[in-house]
Every structure is written in C-alpha cells, then in structure tokens.
Write an enzyme that holds these catalytic residues in place. Structure first.
Site, PDB file in Angstrom:
ATOM      1  N   GLY A 128      29.323  83.796 -10.165  1.00  0.00           N
ATOM      2  CA  GLY A 128      30.055  82.868  -9.623  1.00  0.00           C
ATOM      3  C   GLY A 128      30.969  82.236 -10.249  1.00  0.00           C
ATOM      4  N   GLY A 134      24.661  82.629  -6.836  1.00  0.00           N
ATOM      5  CA  GLY A 134      23.328  82.032  -6.336  1.00  0.00           C
ATOM      6  C   GLY A 134      21.964  82.630  -6.843  1.00  0.00           C
TER       7      GLY A 134
END
Ligand code: AMP
Length: 397
Positions: free
Chosen positions: A354, A377
């Site tokens: 991310g 995630g």
C-alpha cells in the site's frame, strides 16, 4: 517452514495450470500502467511453468468494475505489458463472461509453453461472493491451480478460494516469499525487532498494534495516528488529526507496552502547517508546543534522528504506514527518513504494501529492502496474526 504445496510440488508438464495473480496495477486516465511491480512479481511462477512444459492460464481482478463488464477495467494492457516482460506472446482471452466461448476457445488451442490471460474476474458479480458456479467454471478450464496473488489473499473470492476446492492446488513463488519472509519476522525474528507504524488512523491499526506488542522490542509511532496518542498523554494537538473515541484505547495500548517491556516511542517534534496543503506556512515544533491553529503533518527532524537510530540498532524491521502526508513534498521528509534508515540498516527490512510501498518506490530505496509486500490489506492482516483465507485454502504438503 511453509506447510503448503508450492508450484514445484506440482507435475505441470503437459498440464493446464490456472494461476491467480494480482495484476491489480495502478493506471492513468489513458489506461497506461503507471507501476508494473505486481506484474513483474508474477514472472518467476509463470516462467517456471513454461520452462517445465506446462500451459499457463492467468487470471486476476483489476479495480472495481462491480460485477459487470467495463472496458475501463479490461486486463488487455496487462497482457501487453506481460508480453514485453516475458518476451513472448501473451494471448488475451477477451471475454465479457470471463469463462465464455472466447476464453474456452483460447484455452482449447493452447500448446505447451503458451500463456493465456483471462478477462478481469470482477466482470462477474459472483467473484467477490465466492460463487460456487463461477468457481467451477474457472476450474473447468484447467488441471491444476496455483495461487500467486498475495494482494487478495485476505479475501475469500471465487478466483482464489472457490477454485482451489475443485483442483489440486499450490502457492506460487511470490506468495511463498511473502509468507516466508513475513512469517519468519512474526514467529522467530532476529532481535532487536523494531516495528514502525504510521498512516492516517489508529482505528485501522488496532489489531496490528495489539499483535505486535507481543512480539517486538520497540514500536515507533508516526503519521496521523500519532496525535491520538499524544492527546492521550495530555498534550494539546491543535487542529491535527484526532480520533476522540480512541483516546482511551491509546492509553491502554501505552500501558500494555509498558507492562510487556516494549519500548513505545512517540514523536518528540512535528512539522505543523496552517492548512492541509503543500503550499502553506509550516514549521517544526516540539510536541508540547503545537499551536492551537495549526495541524501536524509530519514527524520533525529530532524524531527522524531518534527513529533512525532505533532502526539502525535493529536486526528485524517491519514498517507499515507513512510518517506524514508524504503525497505533499513539504511533508514527505519524515517518511523518506524512515526509508533511508531502513535502506542503510543491515537488518531484515520488511515494508508492508500500500502507501508505505508506494513511498519507498518514490524514494528509490526499493532495492535496498529485504522485502516489499505486494499486498496492503493482506500484509496488514498478516501482521494482525490473522489467517489469510487465500492461503489457508491451498493443499497442505
Ligand atoms: P493509511 O492508509 O492508514 O496507511 O494512511 C495513509 C495516509 O495517511 C496517507 O494518505 C497520508 O497522507 C496520511 N497521513 C499521514 N500522516 C498524516 C497526518 N499527520 N495528518 C493527516 N494525514 C496523514
């Protein structure tokens, strides 16, 4: 260590091997791929199957077409880029049904060593619901299944979990590397073990903080979430980000750290700004002196030094979440300092996916890290100590 079958445990010769990849790559308005890291990460598994005489059928999702065909989310540009990287034709099976007549025909015509890419699995609404029929349709194309998509491993979808119920299965090289490197850090790290957490909110990271408090020697906290901790310690934080309803929790977490003998380091200074934008008045102040009309958007110079020293003493470092609003140049220096310290360190250095992965790419230190996860995630859930369904579903050794 890894108790799952890997692609090397499968006899792929002459077989059709369905491989779930994570080709969910960022694209600009013209449909051009702006970062192909995830495509490059899939190559070792694809090449292994080709070199061992298998036929490779690739599938992935891209963006959120919400269960219906949408040319904006077509995987065609990925097929093109992958062809260039493999130096070999990748046949794109354009098919609005993903497993429709076109795809079946493309697969039927495959020869050993061929590579076919199916259309975006999220063109079908059953994908994210792990629909049984769609999983069976996908499985009917192949003899074997390999999951090499770490980015979706925390989701139980038809193209990773569903399909694995109908075919002999294994994980690919990317998933294997992700779980081995991060698994070692979480289960048997070389010490000192330092974790750095940042990002916008405490509420997104509660599970990670709680799990890491049982494992690390030091926990360094920056980013927007640091202000809820500072408030919990009694400081005034001006207009900085605050999660009022998490102040008590922050107190509890600090108490827990103390009980467990974990050194929890909060910033001693912060870069404050008048407004939430790059071109505004800003300065560095001590955390005790945040002006009432300003907001903290980065960790300060003194904090960068203290955090870097802690990182340089470590043998294992795990990092998730930027230290400031790194998208704005004036507030990216704290995040860059962490990337630099990790690059200089001899420790095992792991960057969660991310935003932190994007930040490291921006600094150019990516080659200096032991591992940059391809899953935002998924890596977060891994650090929370949760079981990832996409990996649990694969056949054991
Ligand atoms: P996350 O998705 O939780 O990792 O958060 C990443 C986002 O947090 C980035 O977009 C950063 O701009 C933002 N962020 C980091 N530090 C701050 C801060 N001090 N105030 C507001 N937002 C921040």
């Amino acid at each position: 260590m890894l108790n799952k079958r890997t692609v090397e445990d499968l006899d792929v010769r002459g077989k059709k091997v369905l491989v779930r990849c994570d080709f969910n790559v960022p694209m600009n308005e013209n449909g051009e791929i702006t970062d192909d890291r995830r495509i490059r990460s899939a190559i070792p598994t694809i090449e292994y199957i080709i070199n061992n005489g298998g036929k490779v059928i690739l599938m992935s999702h891209l963006g959120r077409p919400k269960g219906e065909p949408n040319p904006k989310y077509s995987l065609e540009p990925v097929a093109k880029r992958l062809s260039e990287l493999l130096n070999k034709e990748v046949i794109f099976a354009a098919d609005d049904n993903v497993v429709g007549e076109n795809a079946k025909k493309a697969v039927a015509e495959m020869k050993e060593g061929d590579v076919v890419l199916l259309q975006n699995t999220r063109y079908r609404k059953e994908e994210t619901k792990n629909g049984e029929e769609f999983a069976k349709e996908l499985a009917s194309l192949a003899d074997l299944f390999v999951n090499d998509a770490f980015g979706t491993a925390h989701r139980a979808h038809a193209s990773n979990v569903g399909v694995s119920q109908h075919l002999p299965s294994a994980v690919g090289y990317l998933v294997k590397k992700e779980i081995e490197v991060m698994g070692k850090a979480m289960s048997n790290p070389e010490r000192p073990f330092v974790a750095i957490l940042g990002g916008a909110k405490v509420s997104d990271k509660i599970g990670v903080i709680e799990n890491l408090l049982d494992k690390v020697d030091s926990l360094l906290i920056g980013g927007g979430m640091m202000f809820t901790f500072l408030k919990a310690k009694g400081y005034e934080i001006g207009k900085s980000l605050l999660e009022e309803d998490k102040i008590e929790l922050a107190k509890e977490l600090m108490k827990k750290a103390e009980e467990k003998g974990v050194k929890l380091l909060l910033p001693v200074d912060t870069v404050v700004a008048k407004e939430f934008k790059n071109d505004t008045e800003f300065k560095t102040v001590k955390v005790e002196e945040i002006p009432a009309d300003m907001m903290g958007l980065d960790i300060g110079e003194e904090t960068r030094k203290i955090f870097a020293e802690e990182i340089l003493k470590a043998k294992t470092v795990v990092w998730n979440g930027p230290m400031g609003v790194f998208e704005m140049e004036n507030f990216a220096k704290g995040t860059e300092a962490i990337a630099e310290a990790m690059a200089k360190s001899d420790a095992v250095t792991i960057v969660g996916g991310g935003d932190s992965a994007a930040a490291v790419e921006k600094t150019g230190y990516n080659d200096k890290m032991t591992h940059i996860s391809t899953g935002g995630g998924a890596s977060l859930e891994f650090f929370e100590g949760k079981t990832l369904p996409g990996i649990a579903a694969i056949d054991d050794k």
